[in-house]
Motif scaffolding. Structure first.
Motif, PDB file in Angstrom:
ATOM      1  N   UNK A 149       0.852  -1.190   0.000  1.00  0.00           N
ATOM      2  CA  UNK A 149       0.000   0.000   0.000  1.00  0.00           C
ATOM      3  C   UNK A 149       0.888   1.240   0.000  1.00  0.00           C
ATOM      4  N   UNK A 150       0.609   2.197  -0.909  1.00  0.00           N
ATOM      5  CA  UNK A 150       1.477   3.361  -1.079  1.00  0.00           C
ATOM      6  C   UNK A 150       0.791   4.691  -0.799  1.00  0.00           C
ATOM      7  N   UNK A 194      -3.186   3.517  -3.097  1.00  0.00           N
ATOM      8  CA  UNK A 194      -2.543   3.033  -4.317  1.00  0.00           C
ATOM      9  C   UNK A 194      -1.789   1.752  -4.011  1.00  0.00           C
ATOM     10  N   UNK A 195      -1.592   0.941  -5.045  1.00  0.00           N
ATOM     11  CA  UNK A 195      -0.811  -0.285  -4.937  1.00  0.00           C
ATOM     12  C   UNK A 195       0.502  -0.086  -5.676  1.00  0.00           C
ATOM     13  N   UNK A 196       1.597  -0.538  -5.084  1.00  0.00           N
ATOM     14  CA  UNK A 196       2.878  -0.425  -5.763  1.00  0.00           C
ATOM     15  C   UNK A 196       4.007  -0.902  -4.885  1.00  0.00           C
ATOM     16  N   UNK A 229      -4.182  -4.551  -5.895  1.00  0.00           N
ATOM     17  CA  UNK A 229      -4.285  -5.497  -4.787  1.00  0.00           C
ATOM     18  C   UNK A 229      -4.667  -4.825  -3.480  1.00  0.00           C
ATOM     19  N   UNK A 230      -4.214  -3.595  -3.264  1.00  0.00           N
ATOM     20  CA  UNK A 230      -4.485  -2.910  -2.007  1.00  0.00           C
ATOM     21  C   UNK A 230      -5.524  -1.805  -2.158  1.00  0.00           C
ATOM     22  N   UNK A 231      -6.125  -1.703  -3.323  1.00  0.00           N
ATOM     23  CA  UNK A 231      -7.132  -0.682  -3.543  1.00  0.00           C
ATOM     24  C   UNK A 231      -8.454  -1.036  -2.898  1.00  0.00           C
ATOM     25  N   UNK A 232      -9.178  -0.003  -2.485  1.00  0.00           N
ATOM     26  CA  UNK A 232     -10.541  -0.226  -1.996  1.00  0.00           C
ATOM     27  C   UNK A 232     -11.571   0.435  -2.902  1.00  0.00           C
ATOM     28  N   UNK A 233     -11.112   0.931  -4.057  1.00  0.00           N
ATOM     29  CA  UNK A 233     -11.984   1.504  -5.075  1.00  0.00           C
ATOM     30  C   UNK A 233     -11.528   1.004  -6.442  1.00  0.00           C
TER      31      UNK A 233
END
Length: 419
Positions: A54-55, A158-160, A84-88
């Motif tokens: 998560x970024x 954001x995912x990264x 992967x870590x997004x909630x939208x």
């Protein structure tokens, strides 16, 4: 990873079935699932990867030009994008890949549009991961690829991958198709939404994944020079064209632990997504543990090696082999104490002698000082007494028995001596 029926779908029940309970605080789909709508053929092999985390808050209407170095060459390049870590929902409005010339500038004529199931844009649901369609043509080993992603709509985390040690670029608006660098005024040190690139190698070859912490991530190696120890390993393999292993995927993550979240999800929690879901993987180099030991959370050798066993069992169940790497000395680092070093010594003895792994990379033996084995040799010390410098990174890669990487499948199929 196989074949025609395989869509790389790993649900949260994977961890439950393995008896794991990751303490992530995330919804199950975010914590452990890997869902890709595009099948990956048997011949596809990972040529680059980075562990996902998560970024922070994700802005919309932004283009990222992400620079990555290939390990194995081949045809039919695919990129893997991740929410992967997004909630939208994440909407990538356009995506391109080309060869980097210098900075954010691309080699003229090399930038080509990526498609996803034939479409020029793709929407990723929270927790979703997708492969692009393959591009025609070949990409050489050791190439600097520039993957340009225009994020039309994003929100939430954001995912990264935070610590890239590689300069990439960003700008407002959609500039993904442009080969010139004029619009890319912002330099960034992280990779956003991109977590893997694969090719179809010719001749057929497999890949190794290095599962580790900040040492594997490359901290204290020189930025923009690709001098992490997995980079040196990739160059060694490339100099041996007859090797059946050519791809190297770096799944290092700064601060990572085996047993607990902290620097990203624990190795146990992220194993499926960051390692086992990558195509063409034959062997995993397991090099984790120092962050568990020095965290002063009463981690014992028994609890840490039990964590290793759970990883090893899951890798073997996936038909892959495991090279166990010994934990480096870290005397001089602020968290060092004799009790922690005693745990490290016991853990290393287990790695060397238990027979749980298929081969051993004895990084401790290679990098420790002969005058004080609890310390790194000064010529290999990056300055903080925990992370090796460029020379240390090279020594680690040079110590690995390349034959130990050519797992024949099925897990536990061969054993070799130390590094």
């Amino acid at each position: 990873m196989s074949g025609a029926a395989h869509r790389i779908l790993i649900a949260a029940v994977t961890l439950a079935a393995a008896g794991l309970a990751p303490a992530t605080g995330l919804a199950p789909a975010q914590a452990s699932s890997v869902a890709a709508a595009t099948p990956v053929p048997d011949r596809s092999v990972v040529t680059w990867a980075a562990g996902a985390d998560r970024l922070g808050e994700a802005p919309s209407d932004r283009t990222y030009r992400l620079v990555v170095r290939t390990s194995v060459g081949g045809s039919r390049v695919r990129v893997r994008v991740s929410n992967a870590f997004g909630d939208q929902p994440l909407v990538i409005g356009s995506a391109y890949t080309g060869l980097r010339k210098n900075g954010a500038r691309l080699v003229a004529g090399s930038n080509r549009r990526l498609r996803f199931d034939g479409a020029t844009s793709v929407t990723l649901a929270p927790g979703e991961i997708r492969y692009s369609d393959p591009l025609p043509g070949r990409t050489a080993a050791g190439s600097d690829l520039a993957v340009s992603l225009y994020v039309r709509t994003a929100g939430g985390p954001a995912t990264g991958h935070g610590m890239a040690l590689q300069t990439s670029y960003a700008t407002a608006g959609d500039h993904a198709a442009e080969e010139r660098d004029g619009a890319y005024s912002e330099q960034i040190g992280s990779w956003f939404y991109l977590d893997a690139v694969s090719v179809d190698p010719d001749p057929v070859a497999g890949a190794v994944v290095t599962l580790g912490d900040s040492i594997t991530d490359g901290w204290q190696s020189t930025t923009d020079k690709n001098l992490r120890w997995p980079d040196f390993l990739a160059r060694r393999l490339h100099r041996m064209p007859d090797s059946t292993v050519q791809g190297v995927a770096n799944a290092g993550m700064s601060g990572n632990r085996v047993l607990a979240d902290g620097g990203g999800q624990s190795a146990l929690a992220r194993l499926d997504r960051d390692v086992l879901s990558l195509p063409g993987v034959r062997t995993v180099i397991l090099f984790e543990g120092v962050n568990d030991i020095k965290s002063h959370t009463d981690v014992t050798a028994a609890t840490l090696t039990e964590g290793y066993r759970r990883i090893i069992d899951r890798v073997h169940a996936a038909g892959k082999c495991v090279v166990g790497a010994t934990v480096l000395p870290y005397k001089g680092w602020s968290e060092w104490d004799p009790q922690g070093d005693a745990v490290r010594a016991e853990v290393n003895e287990w790695i060397r002698t238990s027979g749980a792994v298929d081969a051993v990379a004895d990084f401790d033996k290679v990098l420790r000082s002969p005058y004080d084995p609890q310390r790194l040799l000064p010529t290999f010390d990056g300055g903080d007494h925990l992370h090796p410098d460029d020379k240390g990174m090279e020594a680690m890669a040079d110590s690995i028995d390349l034959g130990a990487l050519a797992c024949g499948g099925g897990g536990r199929v061969r054993a070799t001596g130390n590094g």
